[in-house]
Design a protein around this motif. Structure first.
Motif, PDB file in Angstrom:
ATOM      1  N   ALA A 409      -3.484 -13.499 -13.157  1.00 45.80           N
ATOM      2  CA  ALA A 409      -2.572 -13.342 -12.030  1.00 45.80           C
ATOM      3  C   ALA A 409      -1.889 -11.979 -12.063  1.00 45.80           C
ATOM      4  O   ALA A 409      -1.704 -11.333 -11.017  1.00 45.80           O
ATOM      5  N   VAL A 410      -1.504 -11.527 -13.249  1.00 51.36           N
ATOM      6  CA  VAL A 410      -0.859 -10.222 -13.371  1.00 51.36           C
ATOM      7  C   VAL A 410      -1.807  -9.108 -12.939  1.00 51.36           C
ATOM      8  O   VAL A 410      -1.424  -8.200 -12.191  1.00 51.36           O
ATOM      9  N   ALA A 411      -3.058  -9.169 -13.398  1.00 49.98           N
ATOM     10  CA  ALA A 411      -4.035  -8.147 -13.016  1.00 49.98           C
ATOM     11  C   ALA A 411      -4.282  -8.153 -11.510  1.00 49.98           C
ATOM     12  O   ALA A 411      -4.427  -7.097 -10.885  1.00 49.98           O
ATOM     13  N   MET A 412      -4.330  -9.353 -10.909  1.00 48.70           N
ATOM     14  CA  MET A 412      -4.499  -9.441  -9.455  1.00 48.70           C
ATOM     15  C   MET A 412      -3.315  -8.802  -8.732  1.00 48.70           C
ATOM     16  O   MET A 412      -3.481  -8.045  -7.770  1.00 48.70           O
ATOM     17  N   GLY A 413      -2.104  -9.135  -9.184  1.00 50.15           N
ATOM     18  CA  GLY A 413      -0.921  -8.581  -8.545  1.00 50.15           C
ATOM     19  C   GLY A 413      -0.866  -7.075  -8.659  1.00 50.15           C
ATOM     20  O   GLY A 413      -0.523  -6.378  -7.694  1.00 50.15           O
ATOM     21  N   GLU A 414      -1.213  -6.560  -9.813  1.00 53.68           N
ATOM     22  CA  GLU A 414      -1.235  -5.118 -10.023  1.00 53.68           C
ATOM     23  C   GLU A 414      -2.155  -4.438  -9.013  1.00 53.68           C
ATOM     24  O   GLU A 414      -1.799  -3.426  -8.400  1.00 53.68           O
ATOM     25  N   ALA A 415      -3.334  -5.015  -8.799  1.00 54.14           N
ATOM     26  CA  ALA A 415      -4.291  -4.444  -7.844  1.00 54.14           C
ATOM     27  C   ALA A 415      -3.791  -4.561  -6.416  1.00 54.14           C
ATOM     28  O   ALA A 415      -3.896  -3.616  -5.621  1.00 54.14           O
ATOM     29  N   ALA A 416      -3.235  -5.719  -6.066  1.00 51.99           N
ATOM     30  CA  ALA A 416      -2.730  -5.910  -4.702  1.00 51.99           C
ATOM     31  C   ALA A 416      -1.598  -4.933  -4.400  1.00 51.99           C
ATOM     32  O   ALA A 416      -1.496  -4.403  -3.279  1.00 51.99           O
ATOM     33  N   GLY A 417      -0.742  -4.685  -5.391  1.00 52.91           N
ATOM     34  CA  GLY A 417       0.342  -3.733  -5.190  1.00 52.91           C
ATOM     35  C   GLY A 417      -0.164  -2.326  -4.956  1.00 52.91           C
ATOM     36  O   GLY A 417       0.335  -1.608  -4.071  1.00 52.91           O
ATOM     37  N   VAL A 418      -1.172  -1.926  -5.709  1.00 54.03           N
ATOM     38  CA  VAL A 418      -1.758  -0.596  -5.535  1.00 54.03           C
ATOM     39  C   VAL A 418      -2.395  -0.459  -4.159  1.00 54.03           C
ATOM     40  O   VAL A 418      -2.179   0.532  -3.447  1.00 54.03           O
ATOM     41  N   VAL A 419      -3.175  -1.458  -3.752  1.00 58.18           N
ATOM     42  CA  VAL A 419      -3.874  -1.386  -2.460  1.00 58.18           C
ATOM     43  C   VAL A 419      -2.886  -1.354  -1.300  1.00 58.18           C
ATOM     44  O   VAL A 419      -3.032  -0.545  -0.373  1.00 58.18           O
ATOM     45  N   THR A 420      -1.891  -2.227  -1.326  1.00 55.50           N
ATOM     46  CA  THR A 420      -0.933  -2.248  -0.214  1.00 55.50           C
ATOM     47  C   THR A 420      -0.094  -0.978  -0.171  1.00 55.50           C
ATOM     48  O   THR A 420       0.294  -0.518   0.915  1.00 55.50           O
ATOM     49  N   ALA A 421       0.178  -0.389  -1.337  1.00 50.77           N
ATOM     50  CA  ALA A 421       0.898   0.884  -1.349  1.00 50.77           C
ATOM     51  C   ALA A 421       0.065   1.987  -0.710  1.00 50.77           C
ATOM     52  O   ALA A 421       0.550   2.741   0.150  1.00 50.77           O
ATOM     53  N   ILE A 422      -1.198   2.082  -1.115  1.00 52.35           N
ATOM     54  CA  ILE A 422      -2.088   3.093  -0.524  1.00 52.35           C
ATOM     55  C   ILE A 422      -2.223   2.874   0.975  1.00 52.35           C
ATOM     56  O   ILE A 422      -2.141   3.820   1.772  1.00 52.35           O
ATOM     57  N   ALA A 423      -2.413   1.621   1.372  1.00 53.16           N
ATOM     58  CA  ALA A 423      -2.600   1.303   2.791  1.00 53.16           C
ATOM     59  C   ALA A 423      -1.360   1.656   3.598  1.00 53.16           C
ATOM     60  O   ALA A 423      -1.450   2.312   4.659  1.00 53.16           O
ATOM     61  N   SER A 424      -0.189   1.250   3.128  1.00 52.74           N
ATOM     62  CA  SER A 424       1.035   1.489   3.899  1.00 52.74           C
ATOM     63  C   SER A 424       1.369   2.975   4.004  1.00 52.74           C
ATOM     64  O   SER A 424       1.813   3.448   5.060  1.00 52.74           O
ATOM     65  N   LEU A 425       1.147   3.719   2.932  1.00 49.22           N
ATOM     66  CA  LEU A 425       1.483   5.144   2.935  1.00 49.22           C
ATOM     67  C   LEU A 425       0.483   5.986   3.716  1.00 49.22           C
ATOM     68  O   LEU A 425       0.779   7.131   4.091  1.00 49.22           O
ATOM     69  N   SER A 426      -0.688   5.432   3.985  1.00 50.82           N
ATOM     70  CA  SER A 426      -1.705   6.155   4.772  1.00 50.82           C
ATOM     71  C   SER A 426      -1.925   5.518   6.144  1.00 50.82           C
ATOM     72  O   SER A 426      -2.886   5.863   6.840  1.00 50.82           O
ATOM     73  N   ASN A 427      -1.030   4.581   6.505  1.00 45.76           N
ATOM     74  CA  ASN A 427      -1.109   3.887   7.801  1.00 45.76           C
ATOM     75  C   ASN A 427      -2.462   3.213   8.019  1.00 45.76           C
ATOM     76  O   ASN A 427      -3.065   3.308   9.093  1.00 45.76           O
ATOM     77  N   LYS A 428      -2.919   2.527   6.998  1.00 42.31           N
ATOM     78  CA  LYS A 428      -4.161   1.764   7.076  1.00 42.31           C
ATOM     79  C   LYS A 428      -3.882   0.302   6.753  1.00 42.31           C
ATOM     80  O   LYS A 428      -2.805  -0.056   6.293  1.00 42.31           O
ATOM     81  N   MET A 429      -4.872  -0.530   6.998  1.00 45.40           N
ATOM     82  CA  MET A 429      -4.841  -1.914   6.559  1.00 45.40           C
ATOM     83  C   MET A 429      -5.510  -1.996   5.183  1.00 45.40           C
ATOM     84  O   MET A 429      -6.359  -1.147   4.854  1.00 45.40           O
ATOM     85  N   PRO A 430      -5.174  -2.988   4.391  1.00 42.12           N
ATOM     86  CA  PRO A 430      -5.792  -3.095   3.066  1.00 42.12           C
ATOM     87  C   PRO A 430      -7.311  -3.057   3.090  1.00 42.12           C
ATOM     88  O   PRO A 430      -7.933  -2.437   2.199  1.00 42.12           O
ATOM     89  N   HIS A 431      -7.935  -3.698   4.093  1.00 42.46           N
ATOM     90  CA  HIS A 431      -9.396  -3.716   4.118  1.00 42.46           C
ATOM     91  C   HIS A 431      -9.986  -2.366   4.503  1.00 42.46           C
ATOM     92  O   HIS A 431     -11.201  -2.154   4.393  1.00 42.46           O
ATOM     93  N   GLU A 432      -9.141  -1.419   4.933  1.00 43.47           N
ATOM     94  CA  GLU A 432      -9.614  -0.086   5.305  1.00 43.47           C
ATOM     95  C   GLU A 432      -9.512   0.913   4.155  1.00 43.47           C
ATOM     96  O   GLU A 432     -10.018   2.029   4.250  1.00 43.47           O
ATOM     97  N   VAL A 433      -8.882   0.521   3.080  1.00 43.53           N
ATOM     98  CA  VAL A 433      -8.709   1.420   1.934  1.00 43.53           C
ATOM     99  C   VAL A 433     -10.030   1.526   1.167  1.00 43.53           C
ATOM    100  O   VAL A 433     -10.681   0.514   0.886  1.00 43.53           O
TER     101      VAL A 433
END
Length: 447
Positions: A409-433
């Motif tokens: 669960a920790v490893a999953m959360g770590e990845a989800a946090g990274v993806v959503t950060a990249i997506a939000s800061l680049s104005n993308k959706m997670p599936h577009e990263v």
């Protein structure tokens, strides 16, 4: 080993959903007040997955908020008093950092068993240092969907009904509450019977010594082996009844602080508050009956007292939200490798008996080879801007029985946090990263 590929590797845009968004619970007349701060990422649920998601998102530069129902962070680790971290070996980054911090406070034994009170403080400190905005005592009750995109979550608390806006969201609620409220499709329970794994209420006892438990063969080192568990069940049966969990277990947190799991509550829906209430009351009664009964046997039990039971009964299985890819039994059997692997799961299929059975659990005959958890299983199929982390990710009943443990669960959360950060800061959706950007970011924080 088999390898799974994207339809078009490089970006996560290859999936197209034909699903229809289900109506979600939304009452415009009770919309509530909008929280003034606008966040890049909002994580719902402050358990092992949620903590990792919030910390990794904030450390990646995203303005991050973590919303939690209870009065502390940690979820099953703390409110549930689990006391044992499973499948953490070989996982770097935030998981390794948590273990190191626990070790520095002498709150950890044998790299997996820990003191829940120390865990609370460690997690709060990590969030504070990362700049995560933490809101406790707050429940997710609805969401706002515009087209296919989630734009806000609605909460209720002592502050009233509030609207929290963000660019991306992570559902780390365990039971997939946010995703279900947002209209995502999900599976629940065994594919044939629909039954879910039983619940357990953890307890902490004092007045009994680890050395005595070892001497009497109720524990081996800091935890119970299979033979130790059978010995403990037989000891409890001297009281004239069998524990609802056929293989009751001890974990030695400290030499005089012992965790015990001796309870199972069967056929309880994790989505039914009354069933959860009844199960918790019944479980607490049984735990007290066992502890008081053992004390009546005198000997090593004579001074044993119940210190605390979990504030939240432990839920092993809830909704499994539909994602872009669903991890399945065949993936575990073959030891599947994925190009978008976020971590490798090694834990066995651990299906706690769906009805009372002295064996306690079964693997259903599945021999697990270490397998990858792909990023696509964390991305919601039916709603854009939404990711899952923890046991509510996309998987079948059997795979869930393996990956659901907190080290993963920790490893999953770590990845989800990274993806959503990249997506939000680049104005993308997670599936577009793109996967390469995710991979590089994860490598940098897992050194």
């Amino acid at each position: 080993m088999k390898r799974r590929n994207f339809i078009k590797f490089g970006a996560l845009t290859a999936f197209t959903s034909c699903s229809t968004i289900k109506p979600h619970v939304y009452q415009p007349t009770r919309e509530g007040k909008t929280v003034n701060d606008f966040f890049d990422v909002i994580v719902c649920g402050g358990g092992p997955a949620g903590i990792a998601a919030a910390v990794s998102a904030a450390r990646s530069g995203a303005k991050t908020c973590l919303i939690e129902l209870y009065g502390c962070l940690g979820g099953v680790w703390t409110t549930g008093m689990l006391s044992n971290i499973i499948d953490h070996n070989g996982k770097l980054g935030i998981m390794a950092e948590i273990l190191k911090r626990l070790d520095s406070t002498k709150a950890q034994l044998q790299n997996s068993i820990y003191d829940a009170e120390a865990m609370k403080l460690v997690l709060e400190q990590m969030c504070a240092e990362a700049g995560v905005h933490v809101r406790l005592y707050t429940r997710i009750v609805s969401s706002i969907i515009k087209g296919r995109r989630i734009s806000a979550v609605i909460t209720e608390s002592n502050s009233g009904r509030e609207i929290w806006k963000a660019k991306c969201f992570v559902d780390a609620t365990g039971n997939g509450d946010l995703s279900a409220l947002s209209g995502c499709n999900f599976d629940l329970g065994h594919p044939v019977t629909g039954k879910t794994q039983p619940l357990s209420l953890m307890a902490i006892v004092m007045g009994i010594n680890k050395e005595d438990l070892i001497k009497e063969k109720f524990i081996n080192g800091n935890a119970s082996s299979s033979d130790n568990k059978i010995n403990l069940r037989k000891e409890i049966e001297k009281l004239g009844f069998s524990p609802s969990y056929g293989i009751p277990t001890f974990f030695a947190i400290r030499s005089d602080l012992i965790a015990i799991m001796a309870n199972h509550e069967y056929n309880v829906s994790p989505n039914n508050a009354q069933q959860l209430s009844d199960a918790t009351i019944q479980a607490r009664s049984e735990v007290n009956k066992i502890v008081n009964g053992l004390r009546s046997l005198h000997g090593i039990w004579e001074n044993m007292r119940l210190v605390a039971t979990g504030s939240q009964i432990g839920i092993r299985e809830g909704r499994r939200i539909k994602g872009i890819y669903t991890i399945n039994k065949e993936d575990m059997i073959s030891g599947a490798r994925f190009e978008d692997a976020i971590c490798r799961a090694t834990y066995m299929v651990d299906i706690h008996s769906l009805d009372y059975n002295k064996a306690g659990y079964t693997t259903d005959g599945i021999n697990v080879k270490p397998y990858d958890i792909p990023l696509r299983s964390l991305i919601a199929q039916d709603v854009d801007g939404l990711m899952m982390a923890g046991r509510c990710i996309s998987g079948d009943f059997f795979a869930h029985a393996s990956y659901r443990v907190t080290g993963n669960a920790v490893a999953m959360g770590e990845a989800a946090g990274v993806v959503t950060a990249i997506a939000s800061l680049s104005n993308k959706m997670p599936h577009e990263v793109t996967w390469i950007s995710v991979s590089e970011a994860l490598k940098s924080i897992r050194r």
